[in-house]
Design a protein around this motif. Structure first.
Motif, short mmCIF file in Angstrom:
data_model
loop_
_atom_site.label_atom_id
_atom_site.label_comp_id
_atom_site.label_asym_id
_atom_site.label_seq_id
_atom_site.Cartn_x
_atom_site.Cartn_y
_atom_site.Cartn_z
N GLY A 65 0.79 -1.22 0.00
CA GLY A 65 0.00 0.00 0.00
C GLY A 65 0.83 1.27 0.00
N SER A 66 1.97 1.24 0.67
CA SER A 66 2.81 2.43 0.79
C SER A 66 3.80 2.58 -0.36
CB SER A 66 3.58 2.39 2.11
OG SER A 66 4.38 1.22 2.19
N HIS A 67 3.75 1.70 -1.36
CA HIS A 67 4.73 1.71 -2.46
C HIS A 67 4.24 2.52 -3.65
CE1 HIS A 67 7.29 -2.05 -1.26
NE2 HIS A 67 7.11 -1.19 -0.26
N PHE A 68 3.74 3.71 -3.40
CA PHE A 68 3.29 4.56 -4.50
C PHE A 68 4.43 4.89 -5.45
CE2 PHE A 68 2.71 8.86 -6.25
CZ PHE A 68 1.56 8.66 -7.01
N THR A 69 5.60 5.20 -4.90
CA THR A 69 6.75 5.56 -5.73
C THR A 69 7.16 4.40 -6.63
OG1 THR A 69 7.56 7.11 -4.05
CG2 THR A 69 9.14 6.33 -5.68
N GLU A 70 7.18 3.17 -6.08
CA GLU A 70 7.54 2.01 -6.89
C GLU A 70 6.54 1.79 -8.02
OE1 GLU A 70 7.69 2.26 -3.72
OE2 GLU A 70 9.55 1.38 -2.94
N ARG A 71 5.26 1.96 -7.72
CA ARG A 71 4.25 1.76 -8.77
C ARG A 71 4.37 2.83 -9.85
NH1 ARG A 71 1.36 0.25 -4.13
NH2 ARG A 71 0.46 2.32 -3.83
N ARG A 125 -2.63 1.38 8.37
CA ARG A 125 -2.95 2.80 8.57
C ARG A 125 -4.09 3.21 7.64
NH1 ARG A 125 2.49 5.62 7.27
NH2 ARG A 125 1.17 7.47 7.57
N ARG A 126 -5.08 3.87 8.21
CA ARG A 126 -6.26 4.24 7.43
C ARG A 126 -5.93 5.21 6.31
NH1 ARG A 126 -10.97 7.53 10.37
NH2 ARG A 126 -9.35 9.14 10.16
N GLU A 127 -5.03 6.18 6.57
CA GLU A 127 -4.73 7.18 5.55
C GLU A 127 -4.04 6.56 4.34
OE1 GLU A 127 -1.60 7.55 8.89
OE2 GLU A 127 -3.76 7.21 8.67
N VAL A 128 -3.25 5.50 4.57
CA VAL A 128 -2.61 4.81 3.45
C VAL A 128 -3.65 4.12 2.59
CG1 VAL A 128 -1.02 2.95 2.81
CG2 VAL A 128 -0.43 4.49 4.68
N ASN A 129 -4.64 3.49 3.22
CA ASN A 129 -5.70 2.83 2.48
C ASN A 129 -6.56 3.83 1.71
OD1 ASN A 129 -4.95 0.27 3.41
ND2 ASN A 129 -6.17 0.49 5.27
N GLU A 130 -6.78 5.00 2.28
CA GLU A 130 -7.55 6.03 1.58
C GLU A 130 -6.83 6.49 0.32
OE1 GLU A 130 -8.13 8.98 4.55
OE2 GLU A 130 -9.80 7.93 5.53
N ASP A 131 -5.52 6.73 0.44
CA ASP A 131 -4.74 7.12 -0.74
C ASP A 131 -4.69 5.99 -1.77
OD1 ASP A 131 -4.20 9.63 0.27
OD2 ASP A 131 -2.27 9.06 1.14
N VAL A 156 -6.64 -6.66 -2.53
CA VAL A 156 -7.06 -7.94 -1.94
C VAL A 156 -7.51 -7.70 -0.50
CG1 VAL A 156 -5.66 -9.37 -3.44
CG2 VAL A 156 -4.65 -8.43 -1.39
N PRO A 157 -8.55 -8.39 -0.04
CA PRO A 157 -9.22 -8.04 1.22
C PRO A 157 -8.58 -8.63 2.47
CG PRO A 157 -10.41 -9.80 0.15
CD PRO A 157 -9.28 -9.45 -0.77
N PHE A 158 -7.32 -8.30 2.73
CA PHE A 158 -6.70 -8.66 4.00
C PHE A 158 -5.55 -7.70 4.27
CE2 PHE A 158 -4.88 -11.45 0.71
CZ PHE A 158 -3.54 -11.13 0.80
N VAL A 159 -5.16 -7.59 5.53
CA VAL A 159 -4.08 -6.69 5.91
C VAL A 159 -2.75 -7.30 5.48
CG1 VAL A 159 -2.91 -5.55 7.83
CG2 VAL A 159 -5.40 -5.78 7.84
#
Length: 274
Positions: free
Chosen positions: A141-147, A175-181, A195-198
């Motif tokens: 989720g936090s790999h925006f730069t890689e994507r 983290r909720r803010e990461v999921n929102e982004d 995919v529906p799991f942490v």
């Protein structure tokens, strides 16, 4: 690195290299002459004196100059992207009089993540059938730069092909803010499957299962490929290998170890219960 040595030999005030200096010392010793006063180690950093240090970026790595003279080069680390550079720091026992940075990205990737309309040309096109090759990309989720690096590089060939499709497979973040982004990014680019799991390293195999199920049930792909978001895919080479396979034959590309036993210790350990 870009044709420059990684750490050049300092020259002396005689104008020669270290090897030439050794030869000169040997000749002077044989002739009985003193070499004092002939040698001065021109180290570029002198306590209490100013110097200008320049760091430039090449195709393969960084190049360092002191007072206009190249002194060393360092290759980029694996996965490094110049577009991700946002800050320059100077640390150590030095006093910085001034600092100037040029040609850095105008905006940090985090700013782009909140202004996705600037990246409309990177949107995935609507899916077309049939799909010959489906590429599932494992990401976090936090790999925006890689994507973004993938979208700007090899994924452009996928977007321009009617027989291939690539999607990022990303699990939820704690983290909720990461999921929102992430949700905003997925809605905009249309190339993310959430995919529906942490997310957890132990559940990476579930992402792989999700890739196979999506390829088989949603897009009916003939071939499936899995990779990470720090992988560069040579789409032309992969498709060239696929074209060699007869229609009535199966095809597997990768490393298959038929005789490997389950590991009971270490990072990839599997318990007896599993």
């Amino acid at each position: 690195v870009d044709g420059l040595v990684t750490c050049e030999q300092w020259t002396w005030n005689t104008g020669g290299t270290l090897e030439e200096l050794k030869s000169m010392l040997l000749r002077n010793r044989v002739a009985g002459q003193s070499s004092s006063g002939l040698i001065d180690w021109p180290y570029p950093f002198v306590e209490g004196e100013l110097f200008a240090l320049t760091i430039s970026s090449g195709l393969e790595g960084y190049h360092v100059q002191v007072d206009g003279r190249h002194v060393a080069s360092f290759p980029y680390r694996v996965g490094f992207d110049l577009e991700d550079v946002a800050t320059v720091q100077a640390t150590g026992d030095i006093e910085v009089e001034s600092m100037f940075a040029g040609t850095l990205p105008a905006v940090h990737p985090n700013i782009l993540q909140r202004n996705l309309e600037l990246l409309a040309e990177l949107k995935a096109p609507p899916p077309e059938e049939p799909v010959e090759l489906f590429i599932g990309i494992l990401s976090a989720g936090s790999h925006f730069t890689e994507r973004m690096a993938v979208r700007r590089s090899w994924m452009s060939a996928v977007r321009n092909s009617s027989s291939t499709m690539a999607r990022f497979f990303v699990a939820l973040n704690g983290r909720r803010e990461v999921n929102e982004d992430l949700k905003k990014e997925a809605d905009f680019f249309r190339d993310i499957i959430i995919v529906p799991f942490v997310d957890s390293y132990d559940l990476v195999v579930l992402k792989t299962v999700a890739i196979c199920e999506y390829a088989a049930r949603v897009v009916s792909a003939k071939y499936v490929m899995k990779c990470d978001d720090d992988t560069f895919v040579r789409l032309d080479s992969v498709m060239a290998e696929i074209k060699k396979i007869p229609d009535d034959k199966s095809f597997y590309m990768g490393n298959m170890n038929y005789y490997h036993r389950p590991l009971r210790e270490g990072k990839w350990a599997v318990s007896y219960e599993v």
